[in-house]
Design an enzyme around this catalytic site. Structure first.
Site, PDB file in Angstrom:
ATOM      1  CG  ASP A 218      -2.306   0.590   0.884  1.00 18.83           C
ATOM      2  OD1 ASP A 218      -2.351   1.654   0.218  1.00 18.83           O
ATOM      3  OD2 ASP A 218      -3.340   0.011   1.276  1.00 18.83           O
ATOM      4  N   GLY A 243       4.175   1.256  -2.383  1.00 17.42           N
ATOM      5  CA  GLY A 243       4.111   1.595  -3.793  1.00 17.42           C
ATOM      6  C   GLY A 243       2.721   1.950  -4.249  1.00 17.42           C
ATOM      7  CG  ASP A 244       0.404   4.220  -7.881  1.00 15.15           C
ATOM      8  OD1 ASP A 244      -0.653   3.550  -7.805  1.00 15.15           O
ATOM      9  OD2 ASP A 244       0.520   5.204  -8.618  1.00 15.15           O
ATOM     10  CG  PHE A 245      -2.920  -0.548  -6.389  1.00 17.28           C
ATOM     11  CD1 PHE A 245      -3.707   0.172  -7.259  1.00 17.28           C
ATOM     12  CD2 PHE A 245      -3.333  -0.655  -5.067  1.00 17.28           C
ATOM     13  CE1 PHE A 245      -4.867   0.790  -6.849  1.00 17.28           C
ATOM     14  CE2 PHE A 245      -4.511  -0.044  -4.638  1.00 17.28           C
ATOM     15  CZ  PHE A 245      -5.281   0.677  -5.528  1.00 17.28           C
ATOM     16  CG  HIS A 262     -15.783  -1.082  -4.272  1.00 13.81           C
ATOM     17  ND1 HIS A 262     -16.717  -1.126  -3.263  1.00 13.81           N
ATOM     18  CD2 HIS A 262     -14.638  -0.649  -3.700  1.00 13.81           C
ATOM     19  CE1 HIS A 262     -16.168  -0.735  -2.133  1.00 13.81           C
ATOM     20  NE2 HIS A 262     -14.907  -0.444  -2.372  1.00 13.81           N
TER      21      HIS A 262
END
Length: 352
Positions: A218, A243-245, A262
């Protein structure tokens, strides 16, 4: 048939129509007043009423003294909550916490207090009041109200972030063990909890699977609040990854995405799922843990959550067919949907 008889039939038909419309009006007005129940629930949660009922019934005056509130106003809030079974009033005018209201207390297992405060926070409440904007403009209302996209807003300072992330953790705590039990996981390998927040789900997964290792992935400001170190049962079997997914995800045998897809529109979800597919070890799977909107018009929490997504985010709740289409675009194939005892399902995908 005479003129008088015709008039009588018309009057009866008109009276029937009038009665139907009266009933409709009464129903719709009652429904429109429904927003006041979560408002009362929030007020009770904010001042901590439930904690002062843990030892038994108390009068509004006693509760007001304990919570620093106005006794008459507090009584009016409690009276409405009693109509929905959160509290119950006895013949002496004292209020008691019902079984249904127990999780409003702070510090009890599966406390819902932080989740209630998040779901009724102005960041959720105000966009919900602007759904007409979503209908006419086809865009979320959130950024126009708060000046930033949803997750940028919650990342701007620690206090604001806590409303969402602590609330989401509380919302998840009661369901994590049930969802972990429903996941079909390998005996060994690495599970990556993508966007896993404070790690509540990963804790339950590692508890149930003593030979698995886990990665909590995350943003840094989210990982700062993680709870993995508090559980000795899973010691030395987890790592943190920041990190950035939307850029990349860690390599693993299973990627878990709980209440993630969602939040985002289809194109962003495809990008995320493509990263997961590329980071899977041979034989790996992606498990999307989200509500699956059922067919028909029966009540289902996903239908309410869908409007929250519409007001605040770019995503939506999806049907099984929607998930199948997303997976196909990302080079994956929907292999099965496993129900859980919660509102969420395990939507499993494998490389196509």
């Amino acid at each position: 048939m005479g003129e008088n008889e015709d008039r009588t039939i018309d009057e009866r038909a008109g009276n029937g129509r009038d009665e139907g419309l009266r009933s409709s009006a009464a129903f719709l007005i009652d429904e429109a007043l429904g927003f006041l129940f979560p408002a009362a629930l929030r007020a009770a949660a904010e001042v901590g009423v439930a904690d002062h009922l843990a030892d038994g019934p108390r009068t509004p005056a006693e509760l007001a003294a304990a919570t620093g509130t106005d006794a008459r106003a507090l009584y009016r809030v409690l009276r409405l909550l009693a109509t929905r079974g959160v509290v119950a009033e006895d013949e002496q005018g004292r209020f008691a916490l019902t079984d249904a209201g127990q999780a409003l207390r702070e510090g009890v297992p599966y406390s819902a207090r932080a989740a209630v405060l998040m779901l009724t926070d102005r960041t959720m409440w105000r966009p919900a009041g602007e759904l007409t904007h979503c209908l006419t403009e086809g865009t979320t209302a959130f950024e126009g109200i708060f000046g930033l996209p949803f997750f940028d807003h919650f990342a701007q300072d620690e206090r604001t972030a806590a409303v969402f992330h602590v609330g989401m953790a509380a919302m998840s705590d009661a369901e994590n063990a049930l969802i972990a039990a429903a996941c079909d996981l390998p005996r060994t390998g690495t599970v990556v909890d993508v966007g896993g927040g404070h790690g509540g789900l990963l804790i339950e997964v590692l508890r149930r699977n003593p030979e698995l290792e886990g990665v909590l992935y995350d943003r840094a400001h989210v990982l700062a609040g993680h709870r993995l170190g508090s559980d000795k049962e899973i010691a030395d079997r987890w790592t943190l990854a920041e990190g950035d997914f939307f850029t990349a995800v860690p390599t693993g045998d299973v990627h878990l995405l709980k209440r993630i897809t969602h939040d985002w529109d289809d194109d962003r979800c495809v990008t995320l799922l493509e990263h997961c597919r590329r980071a899977l070890n041979p034989g790996g799977r992606v498990l999307v843990l989200d509500a699956v909107v059922p067919r028909g018009n029966d009540p289902h929490q996903s239908k309410a959550l869908d409007l929250m997504m519409m007001g605040s985010l770019t995503g939506r709740e999806r049907t099984e067919a929607d998930f199948a289409e997303l997976f196909a675009r990302a080079g994956l194939r929907l292999s099965r949907v496993l129900p859980t005892p919660t509102v969420l399902s395990v939507v499993e995908a494998v490389p196509a």
